[in-house]
Structure formats: C-alpha cells, structure tokens
Design a protein around this motif. Structure first.
Motif, short mmCIF file in Angstrom:
data_model
loop_
_atom_site.label_atom_id
_atom_site.label_comp_id
_atom_site.label_asym_id
_atom_site.label_seq_id
_atom_site.Cartn_x
_atom_site.Cartn_y
_atom_site.Cartn_z
N SER A 368 42.19 35.97 40.06
CA SER A 368 42.73 37.00 39.20
C SER A 368 42.42 38.31 39.55
O SER A 368 42.76 39.35 38.92
CB SER A 368 42.22 36.85 37.86
OG SER A 368 40.66 36.93 37.59
N ALA A 369 41.59 38.49 40.74
CA ALA A 369 41.23 39.99 41.09
C ALA A 369 42.36 40.86 41.45
O ALA A 369 42.47 42.18 40.84
CB ALA A 369 40.33 40.02 42.34
N ALA A 370 43.27 40.36 42.11
CA ALA A 370 44.40 41.27 42.71
C ALA A 370 45.38 41.60 41.27
O ALA A 370 45.78 42.69 41.03
CB ALA A 370 45.08 40.80 43.54
N ALA A 371 45.71 40.52 40.62
CA ALA A 371 46.67 40.74 39.41
C ALA A 371 45.75 41.67 38.47
O ALA A 371 46.68 42.30 37.77
CB ALA A 371 46.90 39.42 39.00
N THR A 372 44.80 41.60 38.26
CA THR A 372 44.06 42.42 37.34
C THR A 372 44.13 44.05 37.63
O THR A 372 44.34 44.98 37.08
CB THR A 372 42.71 41.95 37.02
OG1 THR A 372 42.56 40.63 36.93
CG2 THR A 372 41.95 42.77 35.85
N THR A 373 43.86 44.25 38.84
CA THR A 373 44.11 45.55 39.44
C THR A 373 45.19 45.89 39.10
O THR A 373 45.49 47.01 38.88
CB THR A 373 43.78 45.53 41.00
OG1 THR A 373 42.61 45.14 41.34
CG2 THR A 373 43.94 46.84 41.69
N ARG A 374 46.35 45.04 39.56
CA ARG A 374 47.64 45.44 38.97
C ARG A 374 47.93 45.77 37.66
O ARG A 374 48.94 46.46 37.15
CB ARG A 374 48.67 44.47 39.46
CG ARG A 374 50.17 44.81 39.68
CD ARG A 374 50.66 44.39 40.73
NE ARG A 374 52.02 45.03 40.63
CZ ARG A 374 53.23 44.39 41.62
NH1 ARG A 374 53.08 43.53 42.56
NH2 ARG A 374 54.32 44.97 41.32
N GLY A 375 47.09 45.50 36.84
CA GLY A 375 47.27 45.70 35.36
C GLY A 375 47.70 44.63 34.36
O GLY A 375 47.83 44.80 33.05
N PHE A 376 47.60 43.29 35.07
CA PHE A 376 48.10 42.21 34.22
C PHE A 376 47.03 42.04 33.20
O PHE A 376 45.60 42.08 33.54
CB PHE A 376 48.12 40.91 34.95
CG PHE A 376 49.67 41.21 35.62
CD1 PHE A 376 50.97 41.00 34.84
CD2 PHE A 376 49.69 41.09 37.18
CE1 PHE A 376 52.11 41.03 35.57
CE2 PHE A 376 50.84 41.27 37.81
CZ PHE A 376 52.15 40.96 37.00
N GLY A 377 47.21 41.48 32.07
CA GLY A 377 46.44 41.39 30.94
C GLY A 377 46.16 39.80 30.64
O GLY A 377 46.79 39.05 31.32
N GLU A 378 45.40 39.46 29.63
CA GLU A 378 45.11 38.10 29.29
C GLU A 378 46.39 37.26 28.99
O GLU A 378 46.42 36.24 29.55
CB GLU A 378 44.04 37.86 28.15
CG GLU A 378 43.61 36.68 27.79
CD GLU A 378 42.46 36.57 26.63
OE1 GLU A 378 42.13 37.64 26.13
OE2 GLU A 378 41.89 35.50 26.40
N GLN A 379 47.09 37.75 28.11
CA GLN A 379 48.34 37.12 27.71
C GLN A 379 49.35 36.83 28.99
O GLN A 379 49.86 35.87 29.26
CB GLN A 379 49.14 37.96 26.59
CG GLN A 379 48.77 37.40 25.27
CD GLN A 379 49.44 38.15 24.57
OE1 GLN A 379 50.29 39.17 24.54
NE2 GLN A 379 49.75 37.96 23.14
N ASP A 380 49.30 37.98 29.90
CA ASP A 380 50.26 37.68 31.07
C ASP A 380 49.70 36.54 32.04
O ASP A 380 50.52 35.91 32.50
CB ASP A 380 50.31 38.86 31.88
CG ASP A 380 50.39 40.31 31.21
OD1 ASP A 380 51.57 40.03 30.66
OD2 ASP A 380 50.04 41.32 31.25
N CYS A 381 48.27 36.44 31.88
CA CYS A 381 48.02 35.56 32.97
C CYS A 381 47.90 34.26 32.49
O CYS A 381 48.09 33.25 33.27
CB CYS A 381 46.22 35.95 33.19
SG CYS A 381 46.27 37.30 34.47
N GLU A 382 47.92 34.03 30.89
CA GLU A 382 47.83 32.61 30.42
C GLU A 382 49.62 32.44 30.98
O GLU A 382 49.89 30.91 31.11
CB GLU A 382 47.69 32.66 29.03
CG GLU A 382 47.81 31.46 28.46
CD GLU A 382 46.86 31.22 27.07
OE1 GLU A 382 46.30 31.98 26.78
OE2 GLU A 382 47.21 30.30 26.50
N ARG A 383 50.54 33.31 30.69
CA ARG A 383 51.90 32.89 30.87
C ARG A 383 51.99 32.49 32.38
O ARG A 383 52.75 31.75 32.76
CB ARG A 383 52.93 34.13 30.42
CG ARG A 383 54.14 33.77 30.43
CD ARG A 383 54.64 32.67 29.68
NE ARG A 383 56.18 32.50 30.10
CZ ARG A 383 56.61 31.10 30.16
NH1 ARG A 383 55.76 29.95 29.94
NH2 ARG A 383 57.65 30.72 30.53
#
Ligand code: PLP
Length: 422
Positions: A368-383
C-alpha cells in the motif's frame, strides 16, 4: 506549469519520450508493488544535480580526491539526518542499493565459507540472504530458516535450535514478503547465544520503523541495512546503520574499497532530502495510513474469497494465496498479467509451501505504500482489493476485465501523479 523534461526533450527526444512513457504508465495504473513508492519532486530534483559529476572515494573529511568540501557537507547532512531518524550512532549512506548494503554488511562479518542464516527466498527472504543465485549463496555456507507451516510465521524456537546447531557467523532477520511484525529482540538473543552477529535487513519496513509503528531493530541488532526507496519513500539506494564504534572500520571499508568505488553523491543528496521528509510529523500520518490501507486491501480481497497468508498483515504488504481461486487454476503469473491488463500493478510471489516455480508462483504480493502516497484512502483500498478478487477469479472474462479497467480509471482520476511535471 513547468515542463520538467523540456531540456532533455530538446537535446535527446528519444530518451525524453521513453521517460514520458514511463511517467504515463505510473500515472495510468494503481501501483501496488510492495517495494515501490513515489518520491517527492524535491527528492527527484536533488538526484538530478551537478553532484553527479563528483568523485568522492572515501568518507567525508577523508577522501581520495580533491574538491570534496561541498559533497562532504551533503554526505554529512545525510548521515546526521538518518542517525536522527533511526536513533543510531553510526551510518554509511554510500551503498548504491540494498543488495550492495547487504554485501558489505555480510562480508564485514563473515568470511567465504562461513555459515550465514537468513529466511529462505521461497518463504519471503531476499536473494541476498543466501540464495544460490546470489553472491550470498556462492560465498557462504547457507543455513536458511523457513516459516512454521501452520502459522506461516517465523518459528523463533526453530531458528534458535538451528542457530545452536549451525553456528552461523551472521544471522539475518528481515524479509521481502513477510506481512507480520518481526521480533528483533528475540532474534538478537538467538544470535548472541549462538555467537553470531545479528544483521537486520529492514528494507521493506524502514519507513514504518522510522515513525515507531514497527519495533526498531536498532537497539538489538549489531548491524542494520536498508533500502531507501520502499516505505521510506526516498531515492533508490542503500544504507547501513550501527551503534558499536568497534564495527565502524570494518563496515565502512566493506563498502569502500570493499565493494564499491566512488559514492553517488547526487543520490546521497536525494537520500538526505527523503530523510528530512521522513523526520516531519506528516510522514508518521502517511505511514499510519499505509498500515490502514494495507489492511483494507486485504479485507477487500478476503471478501472475494482470497486467503491471506498468516490471515492478514501488520505492515504495508499483504501476501495473497490464490490456490483456492478458480479451483487452483490461476497462478500468480496469470494474476499479475490480468491485473496489469486492467491497470493494477502487482507482482507474483511464492507463498509458504509453494508448489509452483518462482516464475509462476501461487500468490501475489500487494503493498500500500505507493498508492497511499498517491492519496488513496481506506475505502479506495478496500474497493481495489475487491477488484483484485474479481479480476483474478475471471481472468478470461473480457467483460469483467473491461469493467475493472474502467473503474481503475475512475479511482485514479481524483489522484493525479506529479501534476507539476505537466
Ligand atoms: N533487502 C530486501 C529485504 C529487499 O526486499 C530488497 C529488494 O527488494 C533488497 C534488499 C535489495 O534492494 P535493491 O534492489 O536496492 O538492491
């Protein structure tokens, strides 16, 4: 908007075009490779500077070349910042990569033919921890440890028993694909009880350690190595950290002249910028979100029937076991390709007890490190986790893949990457 590549485009359009192609690839996909991240523009700028012109063999104040006064200050700044970040007494910031740092640390404490003990590659260790294909497997007598087949976690009693039997010169703790906390204090006791040096390779979790959300190896290990470009979010490179002044000479000389020539001072400048970023309070918030997002990715996949190795994660990565997906017909390689087709980048990965070859595998590793830098949040990541599940269960169904591809584009739209680059 600045055209960051204008000069390059004018001078060498062929290379500029390829850089643009890679930038577009990064922008147009969800990056879930657990060992990758996106550096800040400041890190990128520091790396692209005239520091690249300078030879500086040796250490600050003790160089084999003249004209090093400015790069000495750069390197000292990087050293001071990384020591502050991890709370250690000594640091060498010159290793060109994690593999170089590991070569230096291992060769500082083990002679050719000595035994070393690391986690084996198929259970999540790194090539440099004793793979036969790597210097570590060729130089040393490798006595790897694996994982407990029931818990899929490190069995410390078994590591201790093996250490007592094999008397390794160096025990390596740390991994490339282990989703759980590592007990470094326990590892230190095992190493020291058997007369070994404890080397911790914290490449994957360095950013998490830096903010105190994973226990630090620094108080326990004799030597700690890391990359600077994974959760730590710096430029590509390596570092070596230690506390005992008695080790300084052998570790520094194992880097230069032992295994490298001139340090890359432009890269060291990029490391210095990243260390300062990691010292800011925002970095702790970022890492907190990385941990939340990794759990969310896992939840999303689990909701689609994918089993997570160890049942979950304590860090930035999730290891997904695909053996129950589509009656075991989908390999890690198939999943990696289908996900790439829809704009999600992951890597195939062996899972504990793997039956397929490392080129095929039965799992994928998702971070999740790169996606989090990009600004994705918890709901996005679950999806995103759910989408991964849908794609891997229907890798031949073009309608499912088209729908997932469209949703990936929607998910990416609110999170532009490097808008400053035009
Ligand atoms: N150590 C670990 C645990 C890693 O996962 C990696 C790379 O993924 C390395 C070392 C090697 O780093 P590099 O690719 O910079 O040589």
């Amino acid at each position: 908007m600045t055209d960051y590549l204008a000069g390059l485009r004018a001078q060498d359009p062929a290379v500029a075009e390829l850089v643009g192609e890679e930038l577009a690839r990064q922008r147009d996909s969800i990056e879930l490779i657990a060992s990758e991240n996106f550096v800040s523009l400041a890190v990128m700028q520091a790396v692209g500077t005239p520091l690249t012109n300078k030879y500086a063999e040796g250490l600050p104040g003790k160089r084999y070349y003249g004209g090093c006064w400015a790069v000495d200050k750069v390197e000292n700044l990087a050293i001071d910042r990384v020591k502050q970040l991890f709370g250690c007494n000594f640091a060498n910031v010159q290793p060109h990569s994690g593999a170089q740092a590991n070569y230096a640390a291992e060769s500082a404490f083990a002679k050719p033919g000595d035994a070393i003990m690391g986690m084996d590659l198929s259970n999540g260790g790194h090539l440099t921890h004793g793979s036969p294909a790597n210097f570590s497997g060729k130089l040393f007598d490798v006595q790897s440890y694996g994982l407990d087949p029931d818990t899929e976690r490190i069995n410390y009693d078994e590591v201790a028993e093996r250490a007592q039997r094999c008397h390794p010169a160096v025990i390596i703790a740390g991994a490339s694909a282990y989703p759980r906390l590592i007990d470094f204090e326990r590892f230190a006791k095992i190493a020291h009880d058997s007369g070994a040096i404890l080397m911790v390779d914290m490449a994957h979790i360095a950013g998490i350690v830096a903010v105190g959300l994973h226990p630090s190896p620094i108080p326990f290990a004799d030597v700690v190595t890391s990359t600077t470009h994974k959760t730590l979010r710096g430029t590509r490179g390596g570092i070596i950290l230690w506390n005992d002044p008695a080790y300084s000479r052998r570790l520094n000389s194992a880097v230069f002249p032992g295994s490298q020539g001139g340090p890359l001072e432009h890269v060291i400048a990029g490391k210095a910028v990243a260390f300062a970023e990691a010292l800011r309070p925002e970095f702790k918030t970022y890492i907190g979100q990385v941990l939340i997002n990794a759990k969310a990715l896992g939840r999303g996949m689990e909701s689609r029937g994918i089993r997570l190795v160890t049942g979950g994660t304590d860090n930035h990565l999730v290891l997904a076991d695909l053996t129950k997906v589509a009656d075991g017909q989908v390999s890690g390689k198939d999943a990696e390709q289908a996900l790439e087709r829809v704009g999600i980048t992951v890597n195939k990965n062996t899972i504990p007890g793997e039956r397929r070859s490392p080129f095929v595998t039965s799992g994928i590793r998702v971070g999740s490190a790169a996606a989090t830098t990009r600004g994705f949040g918890e709901q996005d990541c679950e999806r995103i986790g759910e989408l991964i599940g849908d794609v891997v269960a229907h890798i031949d169904d073009e309608r499912v893949l088209d729908r997932a591809e469209a949703e990936v584009k929607e998910l990416l739209a609110p999170h532009p990457l490097y808008p400053e680059l035009g």
